[in-house]
Design a protein around this motif. Structure first.
Motif, PDB file in Angstrom:
ATOM      1  N   ASP A 190      13.760 -26.380   5.782  1.00 48.24           N
ATOM      2  CA  ASP A 190      15.204 -26.362   6.011  1.00 48.24           C
ATOM      3  C   ASP A 190      15.624 -27.251   7.180  1.00 48.24           C
ATOM      4  OD1 ASP A 190      15.743 -24.707   3.891  1.00 48.24           O
ATOM      5  OD2 ASP A 190      15.829 -22.859   5.080  1.00 48.24           O
ATOM      6  N   LEU A 191      14.679 -27.666   8.003  1.00 44.73           N
ATOM      7  CA  LEU A 191      14.987 -28.576   9.111  1.00 44.73           C
ATOM      8  C   LEU A 191      15.183 -30.010   8.631  1.00 44.73           C
ATOM      9  CD1 LEU A 191      12.378 -27.265  11.714  1.00 44.73           C
ATOM     10  CD2 LEU A 191      14.865 -27.060  11.911  1.00 44.73           C
ATOM     11  N   GLY A 192      14.889 -30.246   7.343  1.00 41.78           N
ATOM     12  CA  GLY A 192      15.049 -31.589   6.800  1.00 41.78           C
ATOM     13  C   GLY A 192      13.863 -32.491   7.081  1.00 41.78           C
ATOM     14  N   VAL A 193      12.713 -31.906   7.436  1.00 37.03           N
ATOM     15  CA  VAL A 193      11.500 -32.684   7.679  1.00 37.03           C
ATOM     16  C   VAL A 193      10.480 -32.386   6.591  1.00 37.03           C
ATOM     17  CG1 VAL A 193      11.862 -32.727  10.169  1.00 37.03           C
ATOM     18  CG2 VAL A 193      10.471 -30.893   9.156  1.00 37.03           C
ATOM     19  N   LYS A 194       9.487 -33.263   6.483  1.00 38.17           N
ATOM     20  CA  LYS A 194       8.391 -33.013   5.553  1.00 38.17           C
ATOM     21  C   LYS A 194       7.528 -31.870   6.092  1.00 38.17           C
ATOM     22  CE  LYS A 194       8.171 -37.772   3.873  1.00 38.17           C
ATOM     23  NZ  LYS A 194       7.311 -38.965   3.624  1.00 38.17           N
ATOM     24  N   VAL A 195       6.956 -31.110   5.166  1.00 36.91           N
ATOM     25  CA  VAL A 195       6.035 -30.041   5.544  1.00 36.91           C
ATOM     26  C   VAL A 195       4.666 -30.367   4.961  1.00 36.91           C
ATOM     27  CG1 VAL A 195       5.522 -27.581   5.416  1.00 36.91           C
ATOM     28  CG2 VAL A 195       7.897 -28.346   5.606  1.00 36.91           C
ATOM     29  N   MET A 196       3.636 -30.239   5.798  1.00 38.14           N
ATOM     30  CA  MET A 196       2.276 -30.489   5.358  1.00 38.14           C
ATOM     31  C   MET A 196       1.373 -29.320   5.733  1.00 38.14           C
ATOM     32  SD  MET A 196       2.884 -34.253   6.660  1.00 38.14           S
ATOM     33  CE  MET A 196       3.755 -33.350   7.886  1.00 38.14           C
ATOM     34  N   ILE A 197       0.434 -28.986   4.850  1.00 41.78           N
ATOM     35  CA  ILE A 197      -0.630 -28.053   5.185  1.00 41.78           C
ATOM     36  C   ILE A 197      -1.776 -28.937   5.665  1.00 41.78           C
ATOM     37  CG2 ILE A 197      -1.975 -26.079   4.412  1.00 41.78           C
ATOM     38  CD1 ILE A 197       1.172 -25.926   3.983  1.00 41.78           C
ATOM     39  N   THR A 198      -2.077 -28.883   6.956  1.00 48.65           N
ATOM     40  CA  THR A 198      -2.860 -29.975   7.536  1.00 48.65           C
ATOM     41  C   THR A 198      -4.341 -29.695   7.713  1.00 48.65           C
ATOM     42  OG1 THR A 198      -2.169 -29.179   9.717  1.00 48.65           O
ATOM     43  CG2 THR A 198      -0.919 -31.013   8.762  1.00 48.65           C
ATOM     44  N   GLU A 199      -4.766 -28.471   7.821  1.00 50.45           N
ATOM     45  CA  GLU A 199      -6.170 -28.216   8.152  1.00 50.45           C
ATOM     46  C   GLU A 199      -6.666 -27.001   7.375  1.00 50.45           C
ATOM     47  OE1 GLU A 199      -6.884 -28.249  12.401  1.00 50.45           O
ATOM     48  OE2 GLU A 199      -5.301 -29.724  12.750  1.00 50.45           O
ATOM     49  N   PHE A 200      -6.569 -27.070   6.057  1.00 46.69           N
ATOM     50  CA  PHE A 200      -6.839 -25.875   5.265  1.00 46.69           C
ATOM     51  C   PHE A 200      -8.322 -25.542   5.219  1.00 46.69           C
ATOM     52  CE2 PHE A 200      -7.811 -23.458   1.481  1.00 46.69           C
ATOM     53  CZ  PHE A 200      -6.843 -22.475   1.496  1.00 46.69           C
ATOM     54  N   ASP A 201      -8.639 -24.317   5.588  1.00 44.32           N
ATOM     55  CA  ASP A 201      -9.926 -23.706   5.282  1.00 44.32           C
ATOM     56  C   ASP A 201      -9.714 -22.190   5.262  1.00 44.32           C
ATOM     57  OD1 ASP A 201      -9.889 -23.069   8.097  1.00 44.32           O
ATOM     58  OD2 ASP A 201     -11.109 -24.824   8.535  1.00 44.32           O
TER      59      ASP A 201
END
Length: 349
Positions: free
Chosen positions: A229-240
């Protein structure tokens, strides 16, 4: 079908590379990376203690090879990380007498480091984790040396220096335990403040260091939607996803935690029992279902390592354990979760 083929219309699927993969020694790991992933992040070789172990003396040998590998394989290349209180060289914050440097000196050192690193890879590294882990779990600013000497302005300055060095690179804020309500609100406040000052911030990285009981998927989803909702991209960056009992339920990725080894915390040294693996598989798939359901808001999912044996979860927060947190086993073979993710991706428009 590979992961990257199945997910090509959903989001980038990335992986963190270690030194053996970057230099070509881990040939089996490289095959997995080239087959299944279309984005790479360096596990350690772009952290400041690696790039500038002594003031003004940069070592780009491994980082150059990392970027070359990404370009050769036509991958989205992420630089990790420019400003982080951990894994920073000791000299960064002190003068020749070991005393804290002035605000002006630390800002100049930040600027020199960011300008040199980002400038070297201008047009080649596509996105940067500019600032890492600057917010505590309670939503307050971490009292790091950057904060103590410069104040919260160090975050704005880091983004501005990075943008000046490469105006076209995407710039991200990255942190762990982002599903916690207080931390979510602290990050949102910080990002809105940057946006109100006209600072370029393109995305938020939600580190995905999960355990079997933390975080609640509903809490993670709430943060994901709030950040979008902030208008930025969202990434899942370090999944484990650790399969082991955690001494601290909601540790996230707090490197200051270091628990003494005991056998009860390392219950599966010879492999996961079938019932435990099934629980791990189902929880991992639940997270990927969440990511796929919100693929319109997620730009990238990056897993933190190629195979189980190479994962940092084997030595944090307890050294000497045998963990099973990744999508590929110790022999670089895909676990059933890989096929399950592919099947799930094919069912979602």
């Amino acid at each position: 079908m590979s992961l990257k083929e199945a997910l090509k219309d959903k989001f980038l699927i990335g992986v963190a590379l270690n030194a053996d993969q970057i230099t070509g020694r881990d040939t089996a790991g490289i095959r997995v990376v080239e087959q299944h992933f279309n984005s790479i992040t360096p596990e350690n070789c772009m952290k400041s203690e690696s790039l500038q172990p002594q003031e003004g003396k940069f070592d780009f040998a491994l980082a150059d090879q990392f970027v070359d590998f990404g370009e050769k394989n036509n991958m989205f290349i992420v630089g990790h990380t420019l400003i982080w209180h951990s894994q920073a060289p000791a000299w960064f914050f002190v003068d020749e007498n070991g005393k804290d440097v002035s605000r002006e000196v630390l800002i100049e050192r930040m600027k020199n480091h960011i300008t040199t690193v980002v400038g070297r890879y201008k047009g080649r590294v596509h996105g940067w984790d500019v600032v890492n882990e600057a917010i505590e779990d309670d939503g307050s600013f971490r009292k790091s040396k950057f904060y103590q000497i410069i104040g919260e302005d160090f975050i704005r300055l880091a983004f501005e220096f990075a943008h000046e060095a490469d105006p076209d690179a995407e710039l991200y804020y990255n942190d762990y335990s982002m599903a916690k309500k207080e931390k979510r609100e602290g990050v949102i406040k910080m990002v809105r403040n940057l946006q109100s000052q006209g600072v370029k911030i393109d995305g938020i990285g939600m580190q995905g260091h999960m355990t079997m009981d933390f975080p609640a998927i509903e809490d993670f989803e709430e943060s994901l939607l709030a950040f979008a909702d902030l208008g930025v991209k969202v990434m899942i960056t370090e999944f484990d996803l650790s399969a082991l009992p955690s001494p601290k339920r909601d540790a996230g990725a707090d490197l200051s935690l270091d628990y003494t080894y005991n056998k009860s915390l390392n219950p599966y040294p010879d492999g996961l029992p079938a019932d435990v693996y099934e629980k791990w598989h189902n929880r991992c798939l639940d997270f990927f279902r969440l990511f796929l359901n919100h693929h319109d808001k997620i730009d990238r999912v990056t897993v933190w390592g190629v195979n189980d044996g190479q994962s940092w979860r084997n030595y944090w927060p307890v050294r000497g354990r045998t963990d099973y947190p990744l999508l590929f086993d110790r022999n670089h073979q895909p676990k059933p979760i890989v096929e399950a993710i592919i099947k799930e991706a094919m069912t979602i428009n």
